[in-house]
Motif scaffolding. Structure first.
Motif, PDB file in Angstrom:
ATOM      1  N   TYR A 282     -62.163  68.971 -18.840  1.00 53.42           N
ATOM      2  CA  TYR A 282     -60.824  68.975 -18.251  1.00 53.42           C
ATOM      3  C   TYR A 282     -60.715  67.775 -17.315  1.00 53.42           C
ATOM      4  N   VAL A 283     -59.637  67.001 -17.470  1.00 50.40           N
ATOM      5  CA  VAL A 283     -59.457  65.774 -16.697  1.00 50.40           C
ATOM      6  C   VAL A 283     -58.160  65.829 -15.909  1.00 50.40           C
ATOM      7  N   LEU A 284     -58.226  65.413 -14.641  1.00 52.25           N
ATOM      8  CA  LEU A 284     -57.032  65.260 -13.804  1.00 52.25           C
ATOM      9  C   LEU A 284     -57.089  63.884 -13.172  1.00 52.25           C
ATOM     10  N   THR A 285     -56.086  63.050 -13.458  1.00 50.38           N
ATOM     11  CA  THR A 285     -56.092  61.657 -12.992  1.00 50.38           C
ATOM     12  C   THR A 285     -55.032  61.384 -11.931  1.00 50.38           C
ATOM     13  N   SER A 286     -54.487  62.402 -11.315  1.00 46.75           N
ATOM     14  CA  SER A 286     -53.349  62.244 -10.402  1.00 46.75           C
ATOM     15  C   SER A 286     -53.648  61.293  -9.251  1.00 46.75           C
ATOM     16  N   VAL A 287     -52.614  60.563  -8.855  1.00 47.04           N
ATOM     17  CA  VAL A 287     -52.686  59.717  -7.662  1.00 47.04           C
ATOM     18  C   VAL A 287     -52.923  60.590  -6.431  1.00 47.04           C
ATOM     19  N   THR A 310     -58.621  62.873  -4.539  1.00 45.52           N
ATOM     20  CA  THR A 310     -57.465  62.606  -3.690  1.00 45.52           C
ATOM     21  C   THR A 310     -56.875  63.919  -3.201  1.00 45.52           C
ATOM     22  N   GLY A 311     -56.180  63.866  -2.043  1.00 45.10           N
ATOM     23  CA  GLY A 311     -55.499  65.042  -1.520  1.00 45.10           C
ATOM     24  C   GLY A 311     -56.451  66.203  -1.327  1.00 45.10           C
ATOM     25  N   GLY A 312     -56.043  67.377  -1.832  1.00 38.52           N
ATOM     26  CA  GLY A 312     -56.855  68.571  -1.674  1.00 38.52           C
ATOM     27  C   GLY A 312     -57.836  68.825  -2.804  1.00 38.52           C
ATOM     28  N   SER A 313     -57.905  67.916  -3.788  1.00 34.83           N
ATOM     29  CA  SER A 313     -58.794  68.158  -4.938  1.00 34.83           C
ATOM     30  C   SER A 313     -60.268  68.242  -4.549  1.00 34.83           C
ATOM     31  N   PRO A 314     -60.790  67.359  -3.666  1.00 34.96           N
ATOM     32  CA  PRO A 314     -62.210  67.484  -3.313  1.00 34.96           C
ATOM     33  C   PRO A 314     -62.553  68.824  -2.669  1.00 34.96           C
ATOM     34  N   VAL A 324     -63.988  61.325  -9.018  1.00 36.79           N
ATOM     35  CA  VAL A 324     -63.983  59.862  -9.105  1.00 36.79           C
ATOM     36  C   VAL A 324     -62.886  59.319  -8.206  1.00 36.79           C
ATOM     37  N   ALA A 325     -63.017  58.072  -7.810  1.00 33.47           N
ATOM     38  CA  ALA A 325     -62.039  57.462  -6.922  1.00 33.47           C
ATOM     39  C   ALA A 325     -60.688  57.300  -7.622  1.00 33.47           C
ATOM     40  N   ASP A 326     -59.635  57.333  -6.826  1.00 29.98           N
ATOM     41  CA  ASP A 326     -58.284  57.151  -7.345  1.00 29.98           C
ATOM     42  C   ASP A 326     -58.186  55.851  -8.144  1.00 29.98           C
ATOM     43  N   ASP A 327     -57.690  55.951  -9.372  1.00 33.52           N
ATOM     44  CA  ASP A 327     -57.411  54.817 -10.262  1.00 33.52           C
ATOM     45  C   ASP A 327     -58.672  54.083 -10.716  1.00 33.52           C
ATOM     46  N   ASP A 328     -59.832  54.676 -10.596  1.00 39.28           N
ATOM     47  CA  ASP A 328     -61.093  54.051 -11.020  1.00 39.28           C
ATOM     48  C   ASP A 328     -61.373  54.447 -12.467  1.00 39.28           C
ATOM     49  N   ASP A 329     -60.802  53.691 -13.403  1.00 37.04           N
ATOM     50  CA  ASP A 329     -60.945  54.041 -14.813  1.00 37.04           C
ATOM     51  C   ASP A 329     -62.378  53.864 -15.309  1.00 37.04           C
ATOM     52  N   ARG A 330     -63.130  52.950 -14.704  1.00 31.94           N
ATOM     53  CA  ARG A 330     -64.524  52.782 -15.113  1.00 31.94           C
ATOM     54  C   ARG A 330     -65.334  54.048 -14.798  1.00 31.94           C
ATOM     55  N   ALA A 331     -65.156  54.581 -13.573  1.00 25.55           N
ATOM     56  CA  ALA A 331     -65.871  55.797 -13.207  1.00 25.55           C
ATOM     57  C   ALA A 331     -65.424  56.976 -14.064  1.00 25.55           C
TER      58      ALA A 331
END
Length: 383
Positions: A282-287, A310-314, A324-331
């Motif tokens: 399951y993937v979530l890529t939200s800003v 980001t936000g409350g996800s961690p 993974v870091a926000d917008d880090d497509d490599r990670a």
């Protein structure tokens, strides 16, 4: 206790949360009203809930000259409900409610729930900050769906700001047989092998969800070679047409479809539980997310999760997934590649997800906590 909930247009988490609160408060014997747009009622069925009165207030998305009419309409509604507590959800509903309460000689206690952060730029950002400040200082109690929202409210001058999660609805377990049948249907409909590793993303195709990050990660998976050739990515959710067109074009520009993992847009679905049961990752890529209901559902389903930190996800996911870091497509690509090639690692994270889900409050527990907060506010008012 006489409680009125106010909300704006919603098709997702906010409406789901308010519906659960209205249902559970009414079931506990409180007098409950809900004020919001007709389309929101149509989507969530507030007016069909036993013991809940719904009144229409067509809250738009922007501040304008029509706000004076909204204030007059809401003032009349609040008088008819004779509310002791008015609980607004979101900036727009909060602003109209605050303006309305300022016109009342005797006002109910005002609670504001924040579910999203302001994201405007330039002049819009300045206007949003002024509105945020008004709301933070005007509410008797500010509730944040994530701790960063609570911190923001305190920074803006809130006298009382606290964390209160929006709990995921109860999810009925999906049997292994039903999950296998759903996988077979998806494979037949979208033309992939039933043995493929399914990567699932659930959420509206909109800017906040940052699906371009996911597409760039798919391009990196192509660079990784044949190990990821059995991947298929499914995105379930309604779409902003312009954003969907952009994401499709971006994907098509990656190169021949045979060289990259397949990507399919499923559109709005009413079988999310079955989709989650079929998924391997399951993937979530939200800003940014406060406390995503879809992440909670993935935890409950015991999925291996990869999400942006980001936000409350961690604080929601903890060690039950890969952050993974926000917008880090490599990670993101590295995490998906790892999970795609390692079933044991997926199983480990799935077990952690279930354990984490067992620790989360359910809708009834959140409602009970809220009753205690309302009682505290009313007691302070009497004192």
């Amino acid at each position: 206790m006489r409680i009125v909930y106010a909300l704006g247009t919603s098709t997702g988490g906010v409406g789901t949360h308010v519906r659960a609160l209205a249902r559970d408060m009414a079931a506990a014997g409180h007098e409950v009203g809900v004020i919001g747009p007709a389309a929101t009622d149509e989507h969530f069925g507030f007016s069909l809930l036993p013991g809940v009165r719904f009144a229409c207030l067509e809250l738009g998305t922007g501040i304008g000259v029509g706000d004076a009419a909204l204030v007059r309409r809401q003032r009349s509604l609040l008088r008819s409900f004779d509310a002791e507590v008015v609980h607004a959800h979101g900036f727009r509903a909060g602003l109209i409610t605050l303006l309305t309460l300022r016109t009342l000689r005797t006002r109910p206690r005002f609670v504001l729930s924040l579910h999203n952060r302001a994201s405007g730029q330039g002049l819009r950002a300045k206007v949003e900050t002024r509105v945020e400040t008004m709301l933070a200082r005007g509410a008797d109690l500010v509730l944040g769906a994530s701790t960063d929202l609570v911190d923001r409210a305190k920074d803006l001058g809130a006298d009382d700001a606290r964390f209160l999660p929006a709990a995921a609805p109860q999810v009925e377990p999906v049997s292994a047989e039903a999950a296998a049948a759903a996988r077979a249907r998806l494979a037949a409909e979208y033309g992939f092998d039933e043995g493929a590793v399914i990567v699932l993303a659930v959420g509206r195709v909109a800017r906040q969800k940052n699906y371009p990050m996911l597409v760039r990660a798919l391009g990196r998976l192509r660079e990784a070679g044949d190990a990821e050739s059995a991947l298929v990515v499914l995105i379930a959710g309604a779409a902003d047409d312009a954003v969907l067109a952009e994401v499709r074009t971006q994907y098509e520009q990656l190169g021949p479809a045979s060289a990259i993992p397949a990507l399919h847009f499923l559109g709005a679905r009413d079988d999310i539980a079955e989709l989650a049961a079929t998924a391997d990752v399951y993937v979530l890529t939200s800003v940014w997310e406060a406390r995503a209901l879809v992440l909670q559902e993935a935890l409950i389903a015991g999925k291996a999760i990869v999400a942006t930190a980001t936000g409350g996800s961690p604080e929601l996911v903890g060690d039950a997934g890969i952050l993974v870091a926000d917008d880090d497509d490599r990670a993101l690509a590295e995490a998906v590649a790892e999970l795609a090639s390692d079933p044991a690692r997926r199983a480990e994270l799935g077990a952690r997800a279930r354990a984490r889900a067992a620790q989360l409050p359910d809708e009834r527990e959140v409602a009970d906590k809220l009753v205690s907060l309302y009682t505290e506010l009313l007691s302070a008012q009497v004192g």
